[in-house]
Design a protein around this motif. Sequence first.
Motif, PDB file in Angstrom:
ATOM      1  N   VAL A 265       0.828  -1.211   0.000  1.00  0.00           N
ATOM      2  CA  VAL A 265       0.000   0.000   0.000  1.00  0.00           C
ATOM      3  C   VAL A 265       0.862   1.260   0.000  1.00  0.00           C
ATOM      4  O   VAL A 265       0.560   2.237  -0.670  1.00  0.00           O
ATOM      5  N   LYS A 266       1.951   1.246   0.754  1.00  0.00           N
ATOM      6  CA  LYS A 266       2.780   2.445   0.912  1.00  0.00           C
ATOM      7  C   LYS A 266       4.145   2.308   0.246  1.00  0.00           C
ATOM      8  O   LYS A 266       5.057   3.098   0.529  1.00  0.00           O
ATOM      9  N   ILE A 267       4.274   1.332  -0.653  1.00  0.00           N
ATOM     10  CA  ILE A 267       5.599   1.022  -1.197  1.00  0.00           C
ATOM     11  C   ILE A 267       6.165   2.145  -2.066  1.00  0.00           C
ATOM     12  O   ILE A 267       7.370   2.388  -2.078  1.00  0.00           O
TER      13      ILE A 267
ATOM     14  N   ASN B 194       9.562   4.352  -1.028  1.00  0.00           N
ATOM     15  CA  ASN B 194      10.713   4.393  -1.949  1.00  0.00           C
ATOM     16  C   ASN B 194      10.724   5.664  -2.790  1.00  0.00           C
ATOM     17  O   ASN B 194      11.268   5.671  -3.900  1.00  0.00           O
ATOM     18  N   LYS B 195      10.165   6.728  -2.248  1.00  0.00           N
ATOM     19  CA  LYS B 195      10.089   7.993  -2.984  1.00  0.00           C
ATOM     20  C   LYS B 195      11.463   8.484  -3.421  1.00  0.00           C
ATOM     21  O   LYS B 195      11.630   9.008  -4.533  1.00  0.00           O
TER      22      LYS B 195
ATOM     23  N   VAL C 265      15.391   8.082 -10.417  1.00  0.00           N
ATOM     24  CA  VAL C 265      15.736   7.233 -11.562  1.00  0.00           C
ATOM     25  C   VAL C 265      14.505   6.432 -11.982  1.00  0.00           C
ATOM     26  O   VAL C 265      13.595   6.197 -11.169  1.00  0.00           O
ATOM     27  N   TYR C 266      14.508   6.021 -13.256  1.00  0.00           N
ATOM     28  CA  TYR C 266      13.395   5.187 -13.695  1.00  0.00           C
ATOM     29  C   TYR C 266      13.617   3.755 -13.223  1.00  0.00           C
ATOM     30  O   TYR C 266      14.683   3.172 -13.404  1.00  0.00           O
TER      31      TYR C 266
ATOM     32  N   VAL D 207       4.988   9.541  -9.243  1.00  0.00           N
ATOM     33  CA  VAL D 207       5.884  10.502  -8.608  1.00  0.00           C
ATOM     34  C   VAL D 207       5.181  11.837  -8.437  1.00  0.00           C
ATOM     35  O   VAL D 207       5.321  12.512  -7.406  1.00  0.00           O
ATOM     36  N   LYS D 208       4.392  12.237  -9.432  1.00  0.00           N
ATOM     37  CA  LYS D 208       3.672  13.521  -9.345  1.00  0.00           C
ATOM     38  C   LYS D 208       2.648  13.490  -8.213  1.00  0.00           C
ATOM     39  O   LYS D 208       2.392  14.507  -7.563  1.00  0.00           O
TER      40      LYS D 208
END
Length: 261
Positions: free
Chosen positions: A86-88, A92-93, A99-100, A258-259
């Motif tokens: 759920v918060k992965i 890992n922000k 990086v992609y 990410v956005k």
Amino acid sequence: MLSKFIRDTKKYFKYTVEASKASLMAEVANSYLNWVWWILQPICFTFIYAIVFGLVFNTKEEYFIPFIVIGVSMWDFFNNMMKNSVKIIRTNKSIVSKVYLPKFVLVFVRLGVNGFKMMISFLIAVVAMIIMGVTVSWRIVLVLPILLILVLFNFAFSCFLMHFGVYVADLQNIVDIVLKLVFYATGIFYSVSRRIPAPWGKILTYCNPMAYLIDAMRDVMLYQKLPNMWMMLIWFVISLALSYLGIVLVYKNENSYVKSI
């Protein structure tokens, strides 16, 4: 889409292995006993569960110790995967924002970490089986397809939870509540199919993939019985289909994660 998934899996395989190792070592880095906790923890919990449910609640199941270890091991794998997923992305922000990285790789890392812990618990179950003189038959080979279905099912649901966890802030709380409900309906300390009167016991087992897989694992490891092979095939196909849908969902939306965070 499938070819891209296979290509990315191969490309990031080394990263998945190294990230899984790093995550495991980070968990015990500040511990005096270090990796020994991976063995002590399931043994201690098994001892506690055996006292509480075996003595206090007088639960009657043949080969009760390995019976508990198998159920708890598979449930912990599922439970940790659902909660982690759920918060992965947010967890890992720092990685995904720089990086992609195909986002399903993050799920692979958690599968590696939680799968390693589950295998240690299974080794404890095997030791308990040897001590208690459990007879092993050729049906033990079915452990592999059962584990495959377990991994596929968890991967599929983890992809969906990873995706919706980015956009739904309260999803973590909802998942926690649902997991508590599913825990008692899965038969970690008892057999759903045997304890609940027919036909409801069988129906509840077959409709709950974790209850079915735990029951099937106990059958082949402890009781030399064949599980319902049709249900195994059905849940394999369902897990495979859900995995594909999860992969498509993640690939189509991963650039927006990410956005959103």
